[in-house]
Design a protein around this motif. Sequence first.
Motif, PDB file in Angstrom:
ATOM      1  N   UNK A 451       0.838  -1.199   0.000  1.00 39.16           N
ATOM      2  CA  UNK A 451       0.000   0.000   0.000  1.00 39.16           C
ATOM      3  C   UNK A 451       0.874   1.251   0.000  1.00 39.16           C
ATOM      4  N   UNK A 452       1.935   1.224   0.789  1.00 39.53           N
ATOM      5  CA  UNK A 452       2.852   2.371   0.843  1.00 39.53           C
ATOM      6  C   UNK A 452       3.483   2.640  -0.512  1.00 39.53           C
ATOM      7  N   UNK A 453       3.888   1.574  -1.205  1.00 36.87           N
ATOM      8  CA  UNK A 453       4.483   1.733  -2.531  1.00 36.87           C
ATOM      9  C   UNK A 453       3.484   2.351  -3.503  1.00 36.87           C
ATOM     10  N   UNK A 454       2.223   1.939  -3.421  1.00 38.25           N
ATOM     11  CA  UNK A 454       1.198   2.501  -4.298  1.00 38.25           C
ATOM     12  C   UNK A 454       0.961   3.978  -3.996  1.00 38.25           C
ATOM     13  N   UNK A 455       0.956   4.343  -2.714  1.00 39.65           N
ATOM     14  CA  UNK A 455       0.748   5.745  -2.333  1.00 39.65           C
ATOM     15  C   UNK A 455       1.875   6.617  -2.872  1.00 39.65           C
ATOM     16  N   UNK A 456       3.112   6.150  -2.746  1.00 40.46           N
ATOM     17  CA  UNK A 456       4.251   6.925  -3.250  1.00 40.46           C
ATOM     18  C   UNK A 456       4.184   7.057  -4.770  1.00 40.46           C
ATOM     19  N   UNK A 457       3.765   6.000  -5.441  1.00 40.05           N
ATOM     20  CA  UNK A 457       3.640   6.076  -6.902  1.00 40.05           C
ATOM     21  C   UNK A 457       2.581   7.097  -7.302  1.00 40.05           C
ATOM     22  N   UNK A 458       1.485   7.175  -6.524  1.00 39.05           N
ATOM     23  CA  UNK A 458       0.436   8.151  -6.817  1.00 39.05           C
ATOM     24  C   UNK A 458       0.913   9.579  -6.572  1.00 39.05           C
ATOM     25  N   UNK A 459       2.034   9.732  -5.878  1.00 35.62           N
ATOM     26  CA  UNK A 459       2.657  11.046  -5.693  1.00 35.62           C
ATOM     27  C   UNK A 459       3.834  11.238  -6.646  1.00 35.62           C
ATOM     28  N   UNK A 460       3.915  10.380  -7.685  1.00 32.41           N
ATOM     29  CA  UNK A 460       4.997  10.440  -8.682  1.00 32.41           C
ATOM     30  C   UNK A 460       6.365  10.219  -8.045  1.00 32.41           C
ATOM     31  N   UNK A 461       6.381   9.454  -6.972  1.00 35.96           N
ATOM     32  CA  UNK A 461       7.641   9.150  -6.295  1.00 35.96           C
ATOM     33  C   UNK A 461       8.028   7.693  -6.456  1.00 35.96           C
ATOM     34  N   UNK A 462       8.982   7.265  -5.630  1.00 34.88           N
ATOM     35  CA  UNK A 462       9.501   5.906  -5.744  1.00 34.88           C
ATOM     36  C   UNK A 462      10.053   5.450  -4.411  1.00 34.88           C
ATOM     37  N   UNK A 463       9.875   4.162  -4.124  1.00 35.81           N
ATOM     38  CA  UNK A 463      10.477   3.546  -2.942  1.00 35.81           C
ATOM     39  C   UNK A 463      11.537   2.559  -3.408  1.00 35.81           C
ATOM     40  N   UNK A 464      12.753   2.712  -2.894  1.00 36.55           N
ATOM     41  CA  UNK A 464      13.838   1.783  -3.192  1.00 36.55           C
ATOM     42  C   UNK A 464      14.305   1.134  -1.901  1.00 36.55           C
ATOM     43  N   UNK A 465      14.564  -0.157  -1.953  1.00 33.51           N
ATOM     44  CA  UNK A 465      14.952  -0.908  -0.753  1.00 33.51           C
ATOM     45  C   UNK A 465      16.261  -1.640  -1.028  1.00 33.51           C
ATOM     46  N   UNK A 466      17.217  -1.473  -0.130  1.00 33.76           N
ATOM     47  CA  UNK A 466      18.484  -2.209  -0.181  1.00 33.76           C
ATOM     48  C   UNK A 466      18.698  -2.844   1.182  1.00 33.76           C
ATOM     49  N   UNK A 467      19.240  -4.069   1.174  1.00 33.43           N
ATOM     50  CA  UNK A 467      19.396  -4.758   2.461  1.00 33.43           C
ATOM     51  C   UNK A 467      20.504  -5.785   2.384  1.00 33.43           C
ATOM     52  N   UNK A 468      21.129  -6.015   3.536  1.00 30.54           N
ATOM     53  CA  UNK A 468      22.124  -7.073   3.690  1.00 30.54           C
ATOM     54  C   UNK A 468      21.669  -7.953   4.844  1.00 30.54           C
ATOM     55  N   UNK A 469      21.503  -9.240   4.574  1.00 32.59           N
ATOM     56  CA  UNK A 469      20.998 -10.153   5.588  1.00 32.59           C
ATOM     57  C   UNK A 469      21.923 -10.150   6.816  1.00 32.59           C
ATOM     58  N   UNK A 470      21.332  -9.897   7.983  1.00 33.51           N
ATOM     59  CA  UNK A 470      22.083  -9.892   9.230  1.00 33.51           C
ATOM     60  C   UNK A 470      22.720  -8.564   9.570  1.00 33.51           C
ATOM     61  N   UNK A 471      22.658  -7.583   8.647  1.00 28.90           N
ATOM     62  CA  UNK A 471      23.295  -6.295   8.899  1.00 28.90           C
ATOM     63  C   UNK A 471      22.309  -5.127   8.952  1.00 28.90           C
ATOM     64  N   UNK A 472      21.241  -5.200   8.184  1.00 33.92           N
ATOM     65  CA  UNK A 472      20.262  -4.124   8.229  1.00 33.92           C
ATOM     66  C   UNK A 472      19.665  -3.812   6.879  1.00 33.92           C
ATOM     67  N   UNK A 473      18.754  -2.823   6.899  1.00 28.84           N
ATOM     68  CA  UNK A 473      18.007  -2.473   5.691  1.00 28.84           C
ATOM     69  C   UNK A 473      17.964  -0.958   5.538  1.00 28.84           C
TER      70      UNK A 473
END
Length: 494
Positions: A451-473
């Motif tokens: 839902x959050x991703x859809x809301x950001x898209x409706x604001x012409x924005x973008x969500x990007x996610x990067x993560x390392x297992x065991x270290x954080x996101x």
Amino acid sequence: MKLGKFFEKHRIRGIRATWLKNFVLVSVILVSVVSLAAGLLVRWYYYNAVSMAIESLDTNLVQNYFSSYLNTTEEQFESGALRFIEEFSEKDKMEVWVINEKGEPIVTSSGFGISDDPVMPDYVDVFSSADEVGKWTGKNEYGEKVMALTIPIENPQNGEYTSKAAIRYIVSLEDIESQLLVIYLYIFIAAVIIIGIVFVSGRYFISSIVNPVEELSKTVNKVATGDYTARVNYKEGNDEIHSLCSNINSMLEEISGMDRMKNDFISTISHEIRTPLTAVKGWGETLLQIGDKDPVMLQKGLEVIISESGRLSELVEELLDFSRMQNGALKMKKEKIDILAELDETVFVFRDRSVREGIDFVYTAPEEPAPMFGDPNRLKQVFTNVLDNALKYTEQGGKVTVNAVIVPDGYLNIYFVDTGCGISPEDLPKVKEKFYKTSINYRGSGIGLAVADEIIKLHDGEIKIASVLGEGTTVKIILPLEKVQQALSESEKE
């Protein structure tokens, strides 16, 4: 009708029946027509060669030779005919008859006698229609197929012949007919081989299409009954059919995965609803028993009921948002806002929670405003979801950092960084999908980030996610700022 009954009796249906009715039948007709045309062409070639060989004989030579014998005695005419036949150089290729003035064959180059009633349509044609030559192809009195050409010895005068004398050339067609039969046999064998090749190759081609299609049909029927484990069984290939089968299997993998996530989602939602309901019911029953005898207990119970009711309300609202998103009815009430002010309010709420959970919380943002056109409530809903996940997946003693940066190209970048458990490389591409949860050990419906991703898209924005297992996101939210206001702000700053 009979062909249809045959197909039905032998269970030949669908594409195979259409192929047999149309493609094979057309191929047989086409090959038959070509074979017949080839046979007729060969026959015409051989017969034409014989005809040209006869017609190439010098008729003037005959006229000149026999012109001096027309007014002589029968004995002299016969003597001249014998000498003509002896001097004829083509005796090994054709038979020659000399016919006297009475229309009677008197001499033949074969040396055999002539029947009393010979078949001579070519001779009749010459003297009945005043043609220069007469030609005929057919069977003689002995049943032998021949081609005959008759040349009258004397030219017509006043439209009539003064005598019936003529030279008749006869070529036997038996050897040619034998050769033609062999050629016809070769053509027939070639036609059968061609039809066989067409049938075998066509059947292989049809099977390469029909078999995968039948497998597709069986698989689709299984899926229609709810069996999402069904897969199309096919051999590897590079054509469109095999590509379709591969894509269908990939789609079924996705459907199967979505079905599993849906079941997990239902289980999770049931647990998420049951937990606060159990707390509300338990504390309600407790407060009903103690009444107002214990003010402290009463206060604590009411706080729990209010808190759990709030959780239920948030969950229901999240489900409603998800339903609206699925139906394309998720609406935004946009207005001019300072997005950093909305972020400040959200961060302020989560500071207390981070202190309670023993997590270090760091927040940095520009002092200047960041104007944009957006829905403040929906954007705070996104910030809340991202911060909730950051704190939820970070153990006590960990750290959560929120950093907002206005970049020169008119965008606001907000970084949410945690030192939590992280996300595996396999799960990372799917975390924004509906129903998806990286772990069932943590609370949550699995639809909040979608839902959050859809809301950001409706604001012409973008969500990007990067993560390392065991270290954080790290979650990066990119939002476009209001360009005119941003330009004024930069001008004032200068």
